[in-house]
Design a protein around this motif. Sequence first.
Motif, PDB file in Angstrom:
ATOM      1  N   ILE A  95       0.722  -1.284  -0.039  1.00  0.00           N
ATOM      2  CA  ILE A  95       0.050   0.007   0.008  1.00  0.00           C
ATOM      3  C   ILE A  95       0.709   1.216  -0.129  1.00  0.00           C
ATOM      4  CG2 ILE A  95      -1.916   1.358   1.327  1.00  0.00           C
ATOM      5  CD1 ILE A  95      -2.590  -1.513   2.669  1.00  0.00           C
ATOM      6  N   VAL A  96       0.270   2.058  -0.788  1.00  0.00           N
ATOM      7  CA  VAL A  96       1.565   3.534  -1.196  1.00  0.00           C
ATOM      8  C   VAL A  96       0.207   4.799  -0.996  1.00  0.00           C
ATOM      9  CG1 VAL A  96       3.056   5.234  -2.764  1.00  0.00           C
ATOM     10  CG2 VAL A  96       3.099   2.455  -1.898  1.00  0.00           C
ATOM     11  N   ASP A  97       0.788   5.246  -1.147  1.00  0.00           N
ATOM     12  CA  ASP A  97      -0.408   6.302  -0.553  1.00  0.00           C
ATOM     13  C   ASP A  97      -1.983   5.718  -0.919  1.00  0.00           C
ATOM     14  OD1 ASP A  97       1.616   8.365  -0.478  1.00  0.00           O
ATOM     15  OD2 ASP A  97       2.105   8.343  -3.318  1.00  0.00           O
ATOM     16  N   ASP A  98      -2.074   5.214   0.130  1.00  0.00           N
ATOM     17  CA  ASP A  98      -3.441   4.620   0.698  1.00  0.00           C
ATOM     18  C   ASP A  98      -4.761   4.153  -0.365  1.00  0.00           C
ATOM     19  OD1 ASP A  98      -3.623   5.458   3.309  1.00  0.00           O
ATOM     20  OD2 ASP A  98      -3.695   7.710   2.949  1.00  0.00           O
ATOM     21  N   GLN A  99      -3.216   3.196  -1.578  1.00  0.00           N
ATOM     22  CA  GLN A  99      -3.373   2.826  -2.767  1.00  0.00           C
ATOM     23  C   GLN A  99      -2.819   1.262  -2.486  1.00  0.00           C
ATOM     24  OE1 GLN A  99      -5.636   4.374  -5.247  1.00  0.00           O
ATOM     25  NE2 GLN A  99      -6.342   5.821  -3.113  1.00  0.00           N
ATOM     26  N   ILE A 100      -3.785   0.064  -2.560  1.00  0.00           N
ATOM     27  CA  ILE A 100      -2.963  -0.794  -3.131  1.00  0.00           C
ATOM     28  C   ILE A 100      -2.561  -1.478  -4.249  1.00  0.00           C
ATOM     29  CG2 ILE A 100      -5.255  -2.396  -3.146  1.00  0.00           C
ATOM     30  CD1 ILE A 100      -3.930  -4.947  -1.699  1.00  0.00           C
ATOM     31  N   ILE A 101      -1.298  -1.379  -4.600  1.00  0.00           N
ATOM     32  CA  ILE A 101      -0.703  -1.633  -5.967  1.00  0.00           C
ATOM     33  C   ILE A 101      -0.225  -3.197  -5.813  1.00  0.00           C
ATOM     34  CG2 ILE A 101       0.519   0.624  -5.847  1.00  0.00           C
ATOM     35  CD1 ILE A 101       2.476  -0.107  -5.267  1.00  0.00           C
ATOM     36  N   GLY A 102      -0.412  -3.476  -5.017  1.00  0.00           N
ATOM     37  CA  GLY A 102       0.339  -5.498  -5.167  1.00  0.00           C
ATOM     38  C   GLY A 102       0.153  -5.857  -4.226  1.00  0.00           C
ATOM     39  N   ALA A 103       1.150  -6.690  -3.612  1.00  0.00           N
ATOM     40  CA  ALA A 103       0.857  -7.639  -2.548  1.00  0.00           C
ATOM     41  C   ALA A 103       2.647  -9.027  -2.540  1.00  0.00           C
ATOM     42  CB  ALA A 103      -0.036  -9.036  -2.088  1.00  0.00           C
ATOM     43  N   ILE A 104       2.726  -8.753  -1.553  1.00  0.00           N
ATOM     44  CA  ILE A 104       4.139  -9.601  -1.186  1.00  0.00           C
ATOM     45  C   ILE A 104       4.295 -10.516  -0.414  1.00  0.00           C
ATOM     46  CG2 ILE A 104       4.874  -8.386   0.770  1.00  0.00           C
ATOM     47  CD1 ILE A 104       7.648  -8.937  -0.284  1.00  0.00           C
ATOM     48  N   GLY A 105       4.622 -12.523  -0.778  1.00  0.00           N
ATOM     49  CA  GLY A 105       3.746 -13.258   0.128  1.00  0.00           C
ATOM     50  C   GLY A 105       5.381 -13.751   0.108  1.00  0.00           C
ATOM     51  N   VAL A 106       6.032 -14.252   2.005  1.00  0.00           N
ATOM     52  CA  VAL A 106       6.894 -15.460   2.218  1.00  0.00           C
ATOM     53  C   VAL A 106       7.107 -16.698   2.498  1.00  0.00           C
ATOM     54  CG1 VAL A 106       9.634 -14.646   3.325  1.00  0.00           C
ATOM     55  CG2 VAL A 106       8.496 -12.493   2.111  1.00  0.00           C
ATOM     56  N   GLY A 107       7.867 -17.149   1.489  1.00  0.00           N
ATOM     57  CA  GLY A 107       7.741 -18.519   2.669  1.00  0.00           C
ATOM     58  C   GLY A 107       9.313 -18.970   2.713  1.00  0.00           C
ATOM     59  N   GLY A 108       9.225 -19.289   3.669  1.00  0.00           N
ATOM     60  CA  GLY A 108      10.190 -20.578   4.443  1.00  0.00           C
ATOM     61  C   GLY A 108      11.913 -19.720   4.059  1.00  0.00           C
ATOM     62  N   ALA A 109      11.431 -18.660   4.214  1.00  0.00           N
ATOM     63  CA  ALA A 109      12.486 -17.465   5.183  1.00  0.00           C
ATOM     64  C   ALA A 109      13.117 -17.727   6.318  1.00  0.00           C
ATOM     65  CB  ALA A 109      11.999 -16.074   4.755  1.00  0.00           C
ATOM     66  N   SER A 110      14.543 -17.600   6.130  1.00  0.00           N
ATOM     67  CA  SER A 110      15.307 -17.909   7.600  1.00  0.00           C
ATOM     68  C   SER A 110      15.008 -16.138   8.018  1.00  0.00           C
ATOM     69  CB  SER A 110      17.121 -17.953   7.730  1.00  0.00           C
ATOM     70  OG  SER A 110      16.940 -18.784   6.801  1.00  0.00           O
ATOM     71  N   GLY A 111      14.719 -16.154   9.425  1.00  0.00           N
ATOM     72  CA  GLY A 111      14.558 -15.153  10.063  1.00  0.00           C
ATOM     73  C   GLY A 111      13.495 -15.096  10.541  1.00  0.00           C
ATOM     74  N   GLY A 112      12.823 -15.799   9.735  1.00  0.00           N
ATOM     75  CA  GLY A 112      10.906 -14.956   9.322  1.00  0.00           C
ATOM     76  C   GLY A 112      10.178 -14.665   8.838  1.00  0.00           C
ATOM     77  N   ASP A 113       9.242 -15.715   8.030  1.00  0.00           N
ATOM     78  CA  ASP A 113       8.888 -14.438   6.957  1.00  0.00           C
ATOM     79  C   ASP A 113       7.928 -13.310   7.110  1.00  0.00           C
ATOM     80  OD1 ASP A 113       9.154 -16.904   5.630  1.00  0.00           O
ATOM     81  OD2 ASP A 113       7.142 -18.646   5.269  1.00  0.00           O
TER      82      ASP A 113
END
Length: 193
Positions: A133-151
């Motif tokens: 979200i940038v300037d109160d607009q959703i422009i996409g999403a990020i997803g993380v799996g299997g990350a060292s240090g926590g998703d």
Amino acid sequence: MALGLSSNGSGAQSRASLESVTLSPSAAKRALTRTEVNADTAEKLVNACLEYSKAHNGGASVVVISASGYLVHAHRTDGQQPNNIDSALHKAQTALYLRASTREGLNRWNNLEAQVVRADMNLYLNPGGFPIIVDDQIIGAIGVGGASGGDDQCGYEALTKVLGPQPPMAPARPFGGIGNEPPPSPSAPASAR
């Protein structure tokens, strides 16, 4: 492409502007939308998350999708299992659908009954997905799996590094079990927790 980040002299990072992280006018004309994360920003988000996981002695699977739910950029490091990349994609899709982090969704429906009722919604209520979200607009999403240090931490750090300060992450809550009872408050006596 510059992301519009700057220091105000005190070392504080400013937020990215919507224009710097979305489609250019010519790309927007072809796509018939402007408020979609651009490929450069998506790649920077993925790389920032990968840097975080590498600093924590491991790897990650990271997916960035557009506001319409389609793949913009993805990467899995060596040694990741197939479920890690699937998990990253499903977390991004859930964060986009909820317009909230997957941790917030998990906290909201924090018991078995609430999750079963929503089973046909295909929500992936595991930490590691965030709307972009940038300037109160959703422009996409990020997803993380299997990350060292926590998703969760990997995705959050990437958003902060690339886009600037973010709202605080939702706290982790213990699973509420079966029924509609709310989770105990942190100030509740130990016997109630």
